[in-house]
Scaffold this motif. Structure first.
Motif, short mmCIF file in Angstrom:
data_model
loop_
_atom_site.label_atom_id
_atom_site.label_comp_id
_atom_site.label_asym_id
_atom_site.label_seq_id
_atom_site.Cartn_x
_atom_site.Cartn_y
_atom_site.Cartn_z
N GLN A 25 0.84 -1.20 0.00
CA GLN A 25 0.00 0.00 0.00
C GLN A 25 0.88 1.26 0.00
O GLN A 25 0.61 2.22 -0.73
CB GLN A 25 -0.92 0.00 1.22
N VAL A 26 1.91 1.26 0.80
CA VAL A 26 2.83 2.39 0.86
C VAL A 26 3.46 2.62 -0.52
O VAL A 26 3.54 3.75 -1.00
CB VAL A 26 3.92 2.17 1.93
N ALA A 27 3.89 1.55 -1.17
CA ALA A 27 4.50 1.68 -2.49
C ALA A 27 3.51 2.28 -3.49
O ALA A 27 3.88 3.12 -4.31
CB ALA A 27 5.00 0.31 -2.97
N GLU A 28 2.26 1.85 -3.41
CA GLU A 28 1.24 2.36 -4.35
C GLU A 28 0.89 3.82 -4.07
O GLU A 28 0.66 4.59 -4.99
CB GLU A 28 -0.01 1.49 -4.26
N GLU A 29 0.86 4.19 -2.79
CA GLU A 29 0.47 5.56 -2.43
C GLU A 29 1.64 6.55 -2.50
O GLU A 29 1.41 7.76 -2.46
CB GLU A 29 -0.13 5.57 -1.02
N HIS A 30 2.85 6.04 -2.61
CA HIS A 30 4.03 6.90 -2.68
C HIS A 30 4.93 6.47 -3.83
O HIS A 30 6.03 5.94 -3.62
CB HIS A 30 4.81 6.86 -1.36
N THR A 36 13.63 0.35 -4.91
CA THR A 36 14.72 -0.28 -4.16
C THR A 36 14.61 0.05 -2.68
O THR A 36 14.84 -0.81 -1.82
CB THR A 36 16.09 0.18 -4.71
N ASP A 37 14.25 1.30 -2.36
CA ASP A 37 14.09 1.67 -0.95
C ASP A 37 12.96 0.88 -0.30
O ASP A 37 13.10 0.40 0.82
CB ASP A 37 13.82 3.17 -0.82
N ILE A 38 11.84 0.77 -0.99
CA ILE A 38 10.71 0.01 -0.45
C ILE A 38 11.12 -1.46 -0.26
O ILE A 38 10.86 -2.05 0.80
CB ILE A 38 9.49 0.09 -1.39
N MET A 39 11.77 -2.04 -1.25
CA MET A 39 12.13 -3.45 -1.18
C MET A 39 13.10 -3.72 -0.02
O MET A 39 12.90 -4.66 0.75
CB MET A 39 12.76 -3.90 -2.49
N LEU A 40 14.11 -2.90 0.11
CA LEU A 40 15.09 -3.13 1.19
C LEU A 40 14.48 -2.84 2.56
O LEU A 40 14.76 -3.55 3.53
CB LEU A 40 16.34 -2.29 0.95
N PHE A 41 13.64 -1.81 2.63
CA PHE A 41 12.97 -1.51 3.90
C PHE A 41 12.05 -2.67 4.28
O PHE A 41 12.04 -3.12 5.43
CB PHE A 41 12.18 -0.21 3.78
#
Length: 146
Positions: A25-30, A36-41
């Motif tokens: 959801q965070v990836a879709e909304e931002h 890469t930041d989303i995946m590693l986080f």
């Protein structure tokens, strides 16, 4: 654009699915946050939450909460739980990072080291019977998006 997200649950495997869903959801909304930041986080969050699920006692009854802030310069989260205290050993830290186990064949002890590599900051504290894992990843420009 910034945003705050909160999720709570019990330390059961299904909780990890809920965390994956929240980070999707965070990836879709931002969309400006680099994939890469989303995946590693997400990797770091799931490693630490997986430890809470696997090692939290009494098993399946540990309550946890996850608070995430998506900020212009970073992703910052705190995962808290009311399980037993994490037994931090000094040799687990090397140069301010969580170290890989010395035994190359050790089956455990790699999750925190992997999370530490994926994050810019990873801190553990315990207060009032609550474990808190603070996770920060500074946002970078993704070479694939610009």
């Amino acid at each position: 654009m910034s945003g705050d997200y909160t999720l709570e649950g019990l330390s059961v495997p299904e909780s990890l699915d809920r965390l994956h869903d929240l980070l999707q959801q965070v990836a879709e909304e931002h969309p400006a946050v680099a994939p890469t930041d989303i995946m590693l986080f997400e990797t770091a969050v799931i490693e630490i939450a997986g430890n809470v699920v696997e090692h939290g006692r009494p098993h399946g009854t540990v309550a946890w909460s996850f608070n995430l802030a998506v900020l212009p310069e970073r992703l910052a989260a705190v995962l808290s739980d009311d399980g037993q205290e994490y037994a931090l050993e000094e040799e687990q830290l090397a140069d301010g990072r969580w170290a890989m186990p010395e035994d190359a064949f050790a089956e455990g002890g790699r999750g925190l080291a992997l999370a530490s590599v994926a994050l810019d900051e990873l801190d553990y504290s315990r207060s009032g019977g609550i474990n808190s894992w603070t996770m920060v990843r500074h946002r970078r420009e993704d070479s694939a998006t610009g």
